[in-house]
Design a protein around this motif. Structure first.
Motif, mmCIF file in Angstrom:
data_model
loop_
_atom_site.group_PDB
_atom_site.id
_atom_site.type_symbol
_atom_site.label_atom_id
_atom_site.label_comp_id
_atom_site.label_asym_id
_atom_site.label_seq_id
_atom_site.Cartn_x
_atom_site.Cartn_y
_atom_site.Cartn_z
ATOM 1 N N ASP A 237 0.806 -1.225 0.000
ATOM 2 C CA ASP A 237 0.000 0.000 0.000
ATOM 3 C C ASP A 237 0.839 1.275 0.000
ATOM 4 O O ASP A 237 0.343 2.342 -0.368
ATOM 5 C CB ASP A 237 -0.921 0.009 1.223
ATOM 6 C CG ASP A 237 -1.988 -1.075 1.149
ATOM 7 O OD1 ASP A 237 -2.223 -1.606 0.044
ATOM 8 O OD2 ASP A 237 -2.577 -1.402 2.201
ATOM 9 N N ARG A 238 2.102 1.171 0.376
ATOM 10 C CA ARG A 238 2.954 2.350 0.468
ATOM 11 C C ARG A 238 3.665 2.669 -0.845
ATOM 12 O O ARG A 238 4.280 3.726 -0.983
ATOM 13 C CB ARG A 238 4.007 2.173 1.570
ATOM 14 C CG ARG A 238 3.431 1.858 2.923
ATOM 15 C CD ARG A 238 4.554 1.669 3.936
ATOM 16 N NE ARG A 238 4.206 0.673 4.933
ATOM 17 C CZ ARG A 238 5.067 0.179 5.811
ATOM 18 N NH1 ARG A 238 6.308 0.600 5.801
ATOM 19 N NH2 ARG A 238 4.691 -0.739 6.675
ATOM 20 N N LEU A 239 3.621 1.726 -1.798
ATOM 21 C CA LEU A 239 4.416 1.889 -3.019
ATOM 22 C C LEU A 239 3.574 1.726 -4.282
ATOM 23 O O LEU A 239 3.726 0.757 -5.036
ATOM 24 C CB LEU A 239 5.566 0.870 -3.020
ATOM 25 C CG LEU A 239 6.590 1.008 -1.888
ATOM 26 C CD1 LEU A 239 7.605 -0.113 -1.941
ATOM 27 C CD2 LEU A 239 7.282 2.366 -1.942
ATOM 28 N N PRO A 240 2.673 2.687 -4.554
ATOM 29 C CA PRO A 240 1.841 2.579 -5.748
ATOM 30 C C PRO A 240 2.659 2.580 -7.039
ATOM 31 O O PRO A 240 2.248 1.995 -8.040
ATOM 32 C CB PRO A 240 0.919 3.801 -5.665
ATOM 33 C CG PRO A 240 1.611 4.753 -4.728
ATOM 34 C CD PRO A 240 2.342 3.887 -3.751
ATOM 35 N N GLU A 241 3.845 3.220 -7.034
ATOM 36 C CA GLU A 241 4.692 3.223 -8.232
ATOM 37 C C GLU A 241 5.150 1.811 -8.574
ATOM 38 O O GLU A 241 5.233 1.428 -9.743
ATOM 39 C CB GLU A 241 5.939 4.100 -8.016
ATOM 40 C CG GLU A 241 5.639 5.532 -7.626
ATOM 41 C CD GLU A 241 5.761 5.745 -6.130
ATOM 42 O OE1 GLU A 241 6.284 6.787 -5.729
ATOM 43 O OE2 GLU A 241 5.325 4.844 -5.368
ATOM 44 N N VAL A 242 5.482 1.037 -7.554
ATOM 45 C CA VAL A 242 5.956 -0.334 -7.773
ATOM 46 C C VAL A 242 4.810 -1.216 -8.266
ATOM 47 O O VAL A 242 4.996 -2.055 -9.152
ATOM 48 C CB VAL A 242 6.577 -0.898 -6.480
ATOM 49 C CG1 VAL A 242 7.033 -2.339 -6.698
ATOM 50 C CG2 VAL A 242 7.754 -0.036 -6.026
ATOM 51 N N VAL A 243 3.631 -1.005 -7.701
ATOM 52 C CA VAL A 243 2.453 -1.766 -8.151
ATOM 53 C C VAL A 243 2.183 -1.473 -9.623
ATOM 54 O O VAL A 243 1.934 -2.391 -10.422
ATOM 55 C CB VAL A 243 1.229 -1.422 -7.288
ATOM 56 C CG1 VAL A 243 -0.026 -2.088 -7.849
ATOM 57 C CG2 VAL A 243 1.453 -1.867 -5.844
ATOM 58 N N ALA A 244 2.266 -0.208 -10.006
ATOM 59 C CA ALA A 244 2.021 0.162 -11.402
ATOM 60 C C ALA A 244 3.075 -0.466 -12.318
ATOM 61 O O ALA A 244 2.757 -0.960 -13.402
ATOM 62 C CB ALA A 244 2.044 1.682 -11.547
ATOM 63 N N ALA A 245 4.325 -0.461 -11.879
ATOM 64 C CA ALA A 245 5.381 -1.068 -12.684
ATOM 65 C C ALA A 245 5.155 -2.562 -12.849
ATOM 66 O O ALA A 245 5.362 -3.130 -13.928
ATOM 67 C CB ALA A 245 6.739 -0.811 -12.035
ATOM 68 N N ALA A 246 4.701 -3.219 -11.792
ATOM 69 C CA ALA A 246 4.441 -4.660 -11.860
ATOM 70 C C ALA A 246 3.322 -4.974 -12.837
ATOM 71 O O ALA A 246 3.362 -5.977 -13.558
ATOM 72 C CB ALA A 246 4.108 -5.197 -10.474
ATOM 73 N N HIS A 247 2.306 -4.112 -12.877
ATOM 74 C CA HIS A 247 1.199 -4.318 -13.819
ATOM 75 C C HIS A 247 1.659 -4.136 -15.270
ATOM 76 O O HIS A 247 1.017 -4.638 -16.201
ATOM 77 C CB HIS A 247 0.054 -3.354 -13.511
ATOM 78 C CG HIS A 247 -0.799 -3.791 -12.357
ATOM 79 N ND1 HIS A 247 -1.309 -2.916 -11.428
ATOM 80 C CD2 HIS A 247 -1.210 -5.024 -11.976
ATOM 81 C CE1 HIS A 247 -2.016 -3.585 -10.531
ATOM 82 N NE2 HIS A 247 -1.965 -4.860 -10.841
ATOM 83 N N GLY A 248 2.771 -3.439 -15.464
ATOM 84 C CA GLY A 248 3.267 -3.217 -16.813
ATOM 85 C C GLY A 248 4.232 -4.283 -17.307
ATOM 86 O O GLY A 248 4.750 -4.170 -18.424
ATOM 87 N N LEU A 249 4.472 -5.307 -16.521
ATOM 88 C CA LEU A 249 5.404 -6.367 -16.927
ATOM 89 C C LEU A 249 4.856 -7.184 -18.082
ATOM 90 O O LEU A 249 3.646 -7.344 -18.219
ATOM 91 C CB LEU A 249 5.684 -7.300 -15.741
ATOM 92 C CG LEU A 249 6.352 -6.691 -14.507
ATOM 93 C CD1 LEU A 249 6.417 -7.733 -13.400
ATOM 94 C CD2 LEU A 249 7.745 -6.179 -14.842
ATOM 95 N N ALA A 250 5.767 -7.753 -18.845
ATOM 96 C CA ALA A 250 5.369 -8.632 -19.954
ATOM 97 C C ALA A 250 5.217 -10.065 -19.450
ATOM 98 O O ALA A 250 5.763 -11.014 -20.008
ATOM 99 C CB ALA A 250 6.410 -8.567 -21.059
ATOM 100 N N ALA A 251 4.492 -10.208 -18.348
ATOM 101 C CA ALA A 251 4.218 -11.518 -17.760
ATOM 102 C C ALA A 251 3.012 -11.385 -16.852
ATOM 103 O O ALA A 251 2.822 -10.345 -16.207
ATOM 104 C CB ALA A 251 5.412 -12.023 -16.972
#
Length: 518
Positions: A237-251
């Protein structure tokens, strides 16, 4: 299991120096334990509390009642009692904690009281207990220690593995596989004084940027993303940037290892303290993101789309990482295929210089054939930094003078001995800002076990990163060495005292005159 059995085993382990004897004692204890008791018993023996903090100070611990005549407390009784104490809050909390502690201590024998005082006060040191407990647990159930160690790495907790093994035997080890959504202990690096030493020790390797950020492990399973720290605490919950990056992975499914850092307008890293403060803040996450946006940078891929990559060599894992993660979110690296070639060495030195010029800490060299050894500080990863640092424990502090009057300033620094105690290496008051002095004074007062006109002695639990120019011989300190020109870099609130550097590590650095690395 009676607390008396645990306290007696703890005393016997501390009294013997023989590793085999310690393992035998632990195996005997595990054979008498119920599966549900194992996680708490292992945690207590390692000198830790499942509750982490109870709010009970040293002075309160010293005001204990007369001991009970005979043992009757179980490990479960103690865990429940400490849980109630830790949960107390609000008005009158100190009085209520004292009452609950008095009730617990009244039921404890003299040996149990001593054990509890040391446990709650953070003074219970058994020396490399986790590693010994793996062997003791293996002997108790007839399992291969290598398999048990791997299960602990993947399960993230010795207690969890112990409970499963005591309930079902070695067959339970099959349950502990790399699973998306369940964090694993991160692989760690040993040290080399410079890139040339790293190349000599590793052979063909990858030289990667070492970023001064917060280590994160990211798990994506479809739309679900979870982010964990190196201590396996969830901070999604503290790292929305990391969550967004994870959603952009090619997997659709992945487990990644990396760091989060903050960059200034010139793309240079901002101070670690700023990143640490941002990651540690639970309030107004969106506002914090606006004021200090974070950037995830990944350097390893542990699993992807149902495939476990842990046993693949680092070169193959990086190929998969490059396929899944876009270049701006991957750590920069240089592959050195022939360390014996002068041009390859020059390229590695030049790359390291470029990394430092960009403001990063240094480099990590990784043998190309290395597997991911979760939870281990393996010799196949070597970190190189231009200035040597050690993570040491604060043992005491002296009152300052002049403008530092009224502040605890001069720190007494200690490294871990094999038995879990600490050897003082020297003192330093350098590198402390006014803000850090204020914080340090308050924190050290809270964990003080005794005070005198000169300063305070404290529980050995605060870890501080110290930079220094070298290690020199000294008859003044118990380990025979001291640090030359030591200065405080930062407090490592993400580390516990049992993760501090050892006396052996410090002694091994004695006599080095070139800029050190760590």
């Amino acid at each position: 299991m009676l607390l008396a059995d645990l306290a007696r085993t703890s005393r016997e382990i501390a009294a013997t120096s023989a590793r085999s004897a310690k393992v035998t004692l632990l195996a005997q204890l595990f054979r008498t334990a119920e599966p549900a008791e194992a996680p708490v018993a292992v945690t207590y023996l390692a000198g830790r509390l499942p509750q982490r903090r109870t709010g009970v100070g040293w002075r309160t611990l010293m005001e204990h009642p007369p001991p009970a005549a005979a043992p009757r407390l179980t490990v479960a009784d103690v865990d429940a009692a400490l849980g109630r104490i830790a949960a107390v809050s609000g008005k009158g909390s100190q009085t209520e904690r004292k009452r609950l502690l008095h009730t617990l201590m009244s039921a404890a024998t003299e040996e149990e009281q001593l054990f509890l005082i040391r446990l709650i006060g953070g003074e219970l040191r058994q020396g490399a207990l986790d590693a010994l407990a793996v062997e003791g647990l293996s002997a108790a159930v007839g399992a291969d220690p290598v398999d048990v160690r791997r299960a602990v790495m993947l399960g993230g907790s010795l207690g969890t593995v112990a409970q499963a093994l005591l309930a079902r035997g070695p067959a339970a080890l099959a349950d502990f596989r790399l699973t998306v959504g369940r964090p694993v202990l991160p692989m760690l690096a040993q040290t080399a004084k410079d890139v040339d030493e790293a190349l000599d020790r590793l052979g063909p390797c990858a030289v990667e940027e070492k970023l001064d950020g917060i280590r994160v492990q990211v798990h994506r399973d479809g739309e679900s993303v979870r982010v964990y720290t190196r201590t396996l605490d969830e901070i999604t919950d503290r790292l929305p940037e990391v969550v967004a990056a994870a959603h952009g992975l090619a997997a659709r499914q992945a487990v990644l290892d990396g760091e989060v850092i903050a960059l200034d307008q010139d793309e240079r890293p901002r101070p670690f303290q700023e990143v640490s403060g941002r990651v540690g803040s639970r309030l107004d996450v969106l506002g914090a993101r606006e004021s200090l946006p974070l950037s995830p940078v990944f350097f390893d891929l542990l699993a992807v789309d149902g495939r476990d990559l842990l046993d693949l060599p680092v070169g193959q894992r990086h190929e998969e990482l490059a396929r899944v993660v876009p270049a701006p979110q991957r750590v920069r690296r240089l592959v050195v295929t022939d360390p014996g070639d002068g041009k390859c060495r020059d390229a590695a030195r030049e790359f390291t210089g470029q990394v430092l010029a960009r403001g990063h800490e240094g480099v990590v060299c990784k043998a190309l054939d290395s597997r991911y050894s979760a939870g281990r500080r393996g010799a196949s990863w070597l970190k190189v930094k231009p200035v040597h640092t050690l993570d040491l424990v604060v043992l005491a502090a002296e009152w300052g003078h002049g403008r530092r009057t009224g502040k605890l300033s001069n720190l007494h620094l200690g490294a871990r001995r094999p038995d879990g105690s600490f050897a003082m290496l020297g003192k330093t008051f350098k590198g402390l800002t006014d803000a850090l002095l204020t914080w340090q004074t308050e924190r050290l007062r809270n964990i003080a076990v005794s005070s005198a006109a000169w300063g305070v002695t404290v529980r050995p639990e605060l870890v501080v990163e110290v930079a220094f120019d070298g290690v020199q011989q000294s008859s003044r300190y118990p380990a025979g060495v001291t640090l030359r020109f030591a200065r405080v870099v930062r407090y490592r609130q993400d580390k516990t005292a049992d993760q501090a550097d050892t006396v052996e590590t410090v002694v091994a650095l004695r006599g080095q005159r070139t800029p050190l690395s760590g």
